[in-house]
Design a protein around this motif. Sequence first.
Motif, PDB file in Angstrom:
ATOM      1  N   LYS A   1      -9.634 -48.428 -34.041  1.00 50.26           N
ATOM      2  CA  LYS A   1     -10.131 -47.771 -35.251  1.00 50.26           C
ATOM      3  C   LYS A   1      -8.971 -47.070 -35.946  1.00 50.26           C
ATOM      4  O   LYS A   1      -8.810 -47.130 -37.151  1.00 50.26           O
ATOM      5  N   SER A   2      -8.156 -46.382 -35.120  1.00 48.63           N
ATOM      6  CA  SER A   2      -7.080 -45.574 -35.686  1.00 48.63           C
ATOM      7  C   SER A   2      -6.031 -46.436 -36.388  1.00 48.63           C
ATOM      8  O   SER A   2      -5.338 -45.971 -37.282  1.00 48.63           O
ATOM      9  N   ALA A   3      -5.905 -47.701 -35.981  1.00 46.88           N
ATOM     10  CA  ALA A   3      -4.885 -48.558 -36.597  1.00 46.88           C
ATOM     11  C   ALA A   3      -5.466 -49.314 -37.795  1.00 46.88           C
ATOM     12  O   ALA A   3      -4.813 -50.183 -38.375  1.00 46.88           O
ATOM     13  N   GLY A   4      -6.710 -48.973 -38.163  1.00 45.90           N
ATOM     14  CA  GLY A   4      -7.311 -49.586 -39.344  1.00 45.90           C
ATOM     15  C   GLY A   4      -7.701 -51.041 -39.144  1.00 45.90           C
ATOM     16  O   GLY A   4      -7.766 -51.807 -40.109  1.00 45.90           O
ATOM     17  N   SER A   5      -7.970 -51.470 -37.909  1.00 43.88           N
ATOM     18  CA  SER A   5      -8.416 -52.848 -37.677  1.00 43.88           C
ATOM     19  C   SER A   5      -9.719 -53.092 -38.431  1.00 43.88           C
ATOM     20  O   SER A   5     -10.526 -52.177 -38.590  1.00 43.88           O
ATOM     21  N   ALA A   6      -9.920 -54.339 -38.878  1.00 39.99           N
ATOM     22  CA  ALA A   6     -11.122 -54.672 -39.642  1.00 39.99           C
ATOM     23  C   ALA A   6     -12.357 -54.329 -38.817  1.00 39.99           C
ATOM     24  O   ALA A   6     -12.452 -54.678 -37.641  1.00 39.99           O
ATOM     25  N   SER A   7     -13.281 -53.613 -39.436  1.00 44.16           N
ATOM     26  CA  SER A   7     -14.516 -53.270 -38.734  1.00 44.16           C
ATOM     27  C   SER A   7     -15.495 -54.432 -38.868  1.00 44.16           C
ATOM     28  O   SER A   7     -15.318 -55.329 -39.700  1.00 44.16           O
ATOM     29  N   LEU A   8     -16.534 -54.394 -38.049  1.00 36.09           N
ATOM     30  CA  LEU A   8     -17.573 -55.424 -38.174  1.00 36.09           C
ATOM     31  C   LEU A   8     -18.182 -55.365 -39.571  1.00 36.09           C
ATOM     32  O   LEU A   8     -18.554 -56.378 -40.151  1.00 36.09           O
ATOM     33  N   ARG A   9     -18.283 -54.160 -40.126  1.00 34.53           N
ATOM     34  CA  ARG A   9     -18.822 -54.015 -41.493  1.00 34.53           C
ATOM     35  C   ARG A   9     -17.917 -54.711 -42.505  1.00 34.53           C
ATOM     36  O   ARG A   9     -18.398 -55.348 -43.424  1.00 34.53           O
ATOM     37  N   ASP A  10     -16.595 -54.557 -42.330  1.00 33.61           N
ATOM     38  CA  ASP A  10     -15.666 -55.235 -43.249  1.00 33.61           C
ATOM     39  C   ASP A  10     -15.865 -56.743 -43.156  1.00 33.61           C
ATOM     40  O   ASP A  10     -15.932 -57.443 -44.167  1.00 33.61           O
ATOM     41  N   LEU A  11     -15.957 -57.248 -41.926  1.00 32.94           N
ATOM     42  CA  LEU A  11     -16.095 -58.694 -41.735  1.00 32.94           C
ATOM     43  C   LEU A  11     -17.386 -59.180 -42.395  1.00 32.94           C
ATOM     44  O   LEU A  11     -17.415 -60.220 -43.052  1.00 32.94           O
TER      45      LEU A  11
END
Length: 291
Positions: free
Chosen positions: A261-271
């Motif tokens: 989360k802290s590294a800004g990885s794509a969230s499931l919501r973004d996907l």
Amino acid sequence: MNRARLQPAFRFAPSPNGYLHLGHAYSALLNQALARRHGGRFLLRIEDIDVTRCRPEFEQAIYEDLGWLGLAWEEPVLRQSEHFARYHAVLAGWRREGAVYPCMCSRQDIAMAVARREAATGRPWPRDPDGAALYPGTCRDRPVAEGAPAALRMRADAWHGPDDLGWREHALPDFTPGAWHKAADYAWGDAVLGRKEVPTSYHLAVVLDDALQNISHVVRGQDLLAATALHRRLQQRLGLTPPLYAHHGLMRDGAGAKLAKSAGSASLRDLRRDGASREDVRRLAGIPDAW
Ligand code: GLU
């Protein structure tokens, strides 16, 4: 012994301090697939002890995202923030026994004490498996004013367990017995068991709740492997039967860094917003169909 104890039980235990990403989807889907394969229950636990970082909207998003993925879990969901009294009672007992002691140090106090010792000895100060300096013991025998905000640290020297305390890693999907890990090989020093703001730490809450929920199989990320040594020490002192452990590999981004989360990885919501279907996410997570 009740029936719940006999039936295998798996769990997914996210912290609502951000949106779930693909790595969470992997762990949740994996646990559900294994629960099915082993005829077990699948539980969800909300690990929301961090009152400063956890937010209701993230918790809501966990239910929505997991539901969208097609997961179904048993109700009621255990929310750790509703169980502070239970954690506190354990720590209060340990405090009476001298197994934990209050610590007033800030991170900065610790960093300075460690720097002083490194300068004095010319040698690097030992680190825990996560890379943080072991607590230098400043408060170990220091009187603390009653009621002052203090963390509670385990008096590690006084925690005597059997020499062979440890755990076996298991291979998925059938929990084939694998390597034995000795708890003593992972040094955590005087770990924090109760934080200044909340009467527990992740380590204490996870151990108490896995036991409370009769979790028989703990399947979680490799980043928690070393912490299992500490969890075994807590279980041993509490007289708890340990679950079987399997630590799975972590999903990495294109550059090889672990998703966070802290590294800004794509969230499931973004996907999802970008048009990914539930099947796409399941495929990206890569749980073998045969599981
Ligand atoms: N709450 C922890 C996390 O989100 C997982 C704890 C566990 O599976 O033991 O990383």
